[in-house]
Design an enzyme around this catalytic site. Structure first.
Site, PDB file in Angstrom:
ATOM      1  N   GLY A  10       0.820  -1.215   0.000  1.00 23.19           N
ATOM      2  CA  GLY A  10       0.000   0.000   0.000  1.00 23.19           C
ATOM      3  C   GLY A  10       0.852   1.263   0.000  1.00 23.19           C
ATOM      4  N   ASP A  35      -3.287 -12.772   5.158  1.00 20.84           N
ATOM      5  CA  ASP A  35      -4.512 -11.978   5.248  1.00 20.84           C
ATOM      6  C   ASP A  35      -4.782 -11.781   6.739  1.00 20.84           C
ATOM      7  OD1 ASP A  35      -7.153 -11.101   5.366  1.00 20.84           O
ATOM      8  OD2 ASP A  35      -7.644 -12.092   3.475  1.00 20.84           O
ATOM      9  N   ASP A 101      -7.435  10.700  11.290  1.00 20.86           N
ATOM     10  CA  ASP A 101      -8.124  11.922  11.720  1.00 20.86           C
ATOM     11  C   ASP A 101      -9.652  11.750  11.672  1.00 20.86           C
ATOM     12  OD1 ASP A 101      -7.906  11.604   8.988  1.00 20.86           O
ATOM     13  OD2 ASP A 101      -7.661  13.722   8.518  1.00 20.86           O
ATOM     14  N   TYR A 126     -16.072   4.289   7.912  1.00 17.68           N
ATOM     15  CA  TYR A 126     -14.611   4.163   7.971  1.00 17.68           C
ATOM     16  C   TYR A 126     -14.084   4.691   9.315  1.00 17.68           C
ATOM     17  CZ  TYR A 126      -9.699   5.425   7.083  1.00 17.68           C
ATOM     18  OH  TYR A 126      -8.329   5.576   7.185  1.00 17.68           O
ATOM     19  N   LYS A 130     -12.124   2.746  12.412  1.00 15.68           N
ATOM     20  CA  LYS A 130     -10.801   3.102  12.950  1.00 15.68           C
ATOM     21  C   LYS A 130     -10.863   3.274  14.477  1.00 15.68           C
ATOM     22  CE  LYS A 130      -7.707   3.343  10.529  1.00 15.68           C
ATOM     23  NZ  LYS A 130      -6.896   2.255   9.893  1.00 15.68           N
TER      24      LYS A 130
HETATM   25  N1  LIG Z   1      -4.451   7.459   2.929  1.00 14.21           N
HETATM   26  C1  LIG Z   1      -4.673   8.360   3.893  1.00 14.21           C
HETATM   27  O1  LIG Z   1      -4.784   9.578   3.624  1.00 14.21           O
HETATM   28  C2  LIG Z   1      -4.799   7.905   5.317  1.00 14.21           C
HETATM   29  C3  LIG Z   1      -5.172   8.862   6.279  1.00 14.21           C
HETATM   30  C4  LIG Z   1      -5.275   8.463   7.618  1.00 14.21           C
HETATM   31  C5  LIG Z   1      -5.011   7.158   7.981  1.00 14.21           C
HETATM   32  N2  LIG Z   1      -4.679   6.247   7.021  1.00 14.21           N
HETATM   33  C6  LIG Z   1      -4.440   4.861   7.454  1.00 14.21           C
HETATM   34  O2  LIG Z   1      -3.116   4.505   7.124  1.00 14.21           O
HETATM   35  C7  LIG Z   1      -3.041   3.105   6.808  1.00 14.21           C
HETATM   36  C8  LIG Z   1      -2.365   2.931   5.465  1.00 14.21           C
HETATM   37  O3  LIG Z   1      -3.117   3.639   4.486  1.00 14.21           O
HETATM   38  P1  LIG Z   1      -2.720   3.638   2.939  1.00 14.21           P
HETATM   39  O4  LIG Z   1      -3.293   4.880   2.366  1.00 14.21           O
HETATM   40  O5  LIG Z   1      -1.281   3.287   2.774  1.00 14.21           O
HETATM   41  O6  LIG Z   1      -3.624   2.417   2.450  1.00 14.21           O
HETATM   42  P2  LIG Z   1      -3.596   1.624   1.062  1.00 14.21           P
HETATM   43  O7  LIG Z   1      -2.682   2.263   0.089  1.00 14.21           O
HETATM   44  O8  LIG Z   1      -5.017   1.406   0.679  1.00 14.21           O
HETATM   45  O9  LIG Z   1      -2.938   0.234   1.491  1.00 14.21           O
HETATM   46  C9  LIG Z   1      -3.591  -0.663   2.310  1.00 14.21           C
HETATM   47  C10 LIG Z   1      -2.948  -2.007   2.137  1.00 14.21           C
HETATM   48  O10 LIG Z   1      -3.601  -2.946   2.984  1.00 14.21           O
HETATM   49  C11 LIG Z   1      -3.732  -4.159   2.277  1.00 14.21           C
HETATM   50  N3  LIG Z   1      -4.808  -4.972   2.825  1.00 14.21           N
HETATM   51  C12 LIG Z   1      -6.146  -4.778   2.723  1.00 14.21           C
HETATM   52  N4  LIG Z   1      -6.808  -5.765   3.349  1.00 14.21           N
HETATM   53  C13 LIG Z   1      -5.873  -6.600   3.864  1.00 14.21           C
HETATM   54  C14 LIG Z   1      -5.934  -7.809   4.589  1.00 14.21           C
HETATM   55  N5  LIG Z   1      -7.114  -8.360   4.902  1.00 14.21           N
HETATM   56  N6  LIG Z   1      -4.781  -8.420   4.954  1.00 14.21           N
HETATM   57  C15 LIG Z   1      -3.591  -7.880   4.621  1.00 14.21           C
HETATM   58  N7  LIG Z   1      -3.463  -6.742   3.904  1.00 14.21           N
HETATM   59  C16 LIG Z   1      -4.592  -6.105   3.543  1.00 14.21           C
HETATM   60  C17 LIG Z   1      -4.041  -3.707   0.857  1.00 14.21           C
HETATM   61  O11 LIG Z   1      -3.826  -4.755  -0.049  1.00 14.21           O
HETATM   62  P3  LIG Z   1      -4.719  -4.824  -1.402  1.00 14.21           P
HETATM   63  O12 LIG Z   1      -4.450  -3.544  -2.121  1.00 14.21           O
HETATM   64  O13 LIG Z   1      -4.207  -6.042  -2.083  1.00 14.21           O
HETATM   65  O14 LIG Z   1      -6.149  -4.923  -0.943  1.00 14.21           O
HETATM   66  C18 LIG Z   1      -3.032  -2.563   0.701  1.00 14.21           C
HETATM   67  O15 LIG Z   1      -1.778  -3.048   0.313  1.00 14.21           O
HETATM   68  C19 LIG Z   1      -4.482   2.595   6.880  1.00 14.21           C
HETATM   69  O16 LIG Z   1      -4.712   2.030   8.150  1.00 14.21           O
HETATM   70  C20 LIG Z   1      -5.327   3.860   6.757  1.00 14.21           C
HETATM   71  O17 LIG Z   1      -6.583   3.718   7.391  1.00 14.21           O
HETATM   72  C21 LIG Z   1      -4.565   6.588   5.713  1.00 14.21           C
END
Ligand SMILES: NC(=O)c1ccc[n+]([C@@H]2O[C@H](COP(=O)([O-])OP(=O)(O)OC[C@H]3O[C@@H](n4cnc5c(N)ncnc54)[C@H](OP(=O)(O)O)[C@@H]3O)[C@@H](O)[C@H]2O)c1
Length: 295
Positions: A10, A35, A101, A126, A130
């Site tokens: 991710g 997973d 956030d 969502y 969290k």
């Molecule tokens: N993006 C933001 O602006 C933001 C803001 C605040 C907090 N966050 C938090 O930061 C964290 C990382 O976010 P990100 O933006 O890097 O997310 P992302 O790019 O969507 O990556 C999430 C990863 O988790 C994997 N995943 C999903 N379900 C899974 C499972 N059951 N077992 C193992 N792996 C799994 C996905 O794999 P697949 O792609 O193969 O499904 C993907 O590689 C998350 O917890 C998110 O809630 C993000």
């Protein structure tokens, strides 16, 4: 240290792998290999790998899809982190979990920031997931770090900075609607990965806010991206309520890194400084990617 990273394909997980592998031994199974919703697989992996730290960057992150996919959301964002936390307790390792956030309702008077101990009151499915993920970590793992962040962008995966560029480069839009009444702090995944590295060194514990300093609206962020890259486009300001999102989003997404500062480990710079570095470093690749983006 041996660190097991989940969600390593991710946006944040990829960056954490790059940054942390310089000093630590990294084991990074993808979703097919581990997973997190499978308790048996979590336990089997922990037994095999025996990590010092589990870093959970895995999650269901499509905020609008989360509104309609309740079962999947619960499995990935609530049961998955709880499995990892219980596994961490059983194998005596630390867990670092990423939260958001969106656990707050965003109704604090602007520009007052949210602190780590402010009352949680999420507006979206969502956000609720969290909040529950945090409970699962706190109740089960004796040694944990929860990091709340927001408005992430970086080289890997999709994010709003890439969408801002694709709107002009790919869709050739000359006028762009951008939300101007929501406020947060654009945060570079590379910087957050470095912040996580600092927290590991510091052996932190508890719930931390970690976003860039200062704040802006999506419209102000878009304006900064376009002017830095010298892209000509007219921005038409709209309100968050006017934007056709499915999920309700907080208006005030400003987080104060109070605990990081109190412990003297805050390395987050002003959002513009990091965004400029990111754009300068990746300009060619970003423009190329924006032109070839499917959506
Ligand atoms: N993006 C933001 O602006 C933001 C803001 C605040 C907090 N966050 C938090 O930061 C964290 C990382 O976010 P990100 O933006 O890097 O997310 P992302 O790019 O969507 O990556 C999430 C990863 O988790 C994997 N995943 C999903 N379900 C899974 C499972 N059951 N077992 C193992 N792996 C799994 C996905 O794999 P697949 O792609 O193969 O499904 C993907 O590689 C998350 O917890 C998110 O809630 C993000």
């Amino acid at each position: 240290m041996k660190i097991l990273i989940l969600g390593s394909k991710g946006m944040l997980g990829s960056e954490c792998m790059e940054v942390l592998s310089k000093e630590h031994e990294i084991i990074a199974p993808d979703k097919k290999e581990l997973d997190i919703i499978s308790w048996d697989k979590v336990i089997e992996t922990l037994q095999e790998v025996s990590p010092n730290i589990i870093l959970n960057c895995a999650g269901m992150t499509d905020v609008d899809a989360c509104e309609t996919e309740a079962f999947k959301l619960r499995k990935i964002n609530v049961e998955g982190p709880r499995n990892l936390a219980q596994g961490a307790a059983r194998f005596n390792c630390k867990i670092i979990h990423i939260s958001s956030d969106y656990v707050f309702n965003g109704q604090k008077v602007l520009p007052q920031p949210y602190f780590e101990d402010d009352t949680q009151d999420p507006l979206s499915a969502y956000g609720k997931s969290k909040v529950e993920s945090e409970v699962g970590i706190r109740e089960n793992a004796p040694n944990y770090i929860i990091i709340r962040t927001g408005w992430l962008y970086g080289s890997h995966g999709n994010n709003f900075v890439k969408s801002i560029l694709a709107a002009v480069m790919k869709k050739k839009k000359k006028i762009l609607k951008a939300v101007n009444d929501q406020f947060g702090s654009p945060t570079w995944t590379h910087r957050l990965a470095l912040q996580i590295k600092e927290l590991i060194k510091h052996d932190g514990m508890g719930t931390y806010h970690a976003t860039s300093e200062g704040h802006c609206s999506p419209a102000q962020c878009a304006e900064y991206v376009y002017s830095t890259l010298k892209v000509k486009v007219k921005l038409e300001p709209i309100t968050l309520a006017e934007y056709p999102f499915v999920a309700k989003r907080p208006v005030n997404c400003i987080l104060e890194n109070r605990l990081l500062k109190k412990q003297g480990v805050n390395i987050m710079p002003a959002w513009k400084k990091d965004l400029k570095t990111f754009l300068d470093k990746n300009k060619k690749a970003l423009i190329k990617e924006a032109r070839s983006r499917k959506r």
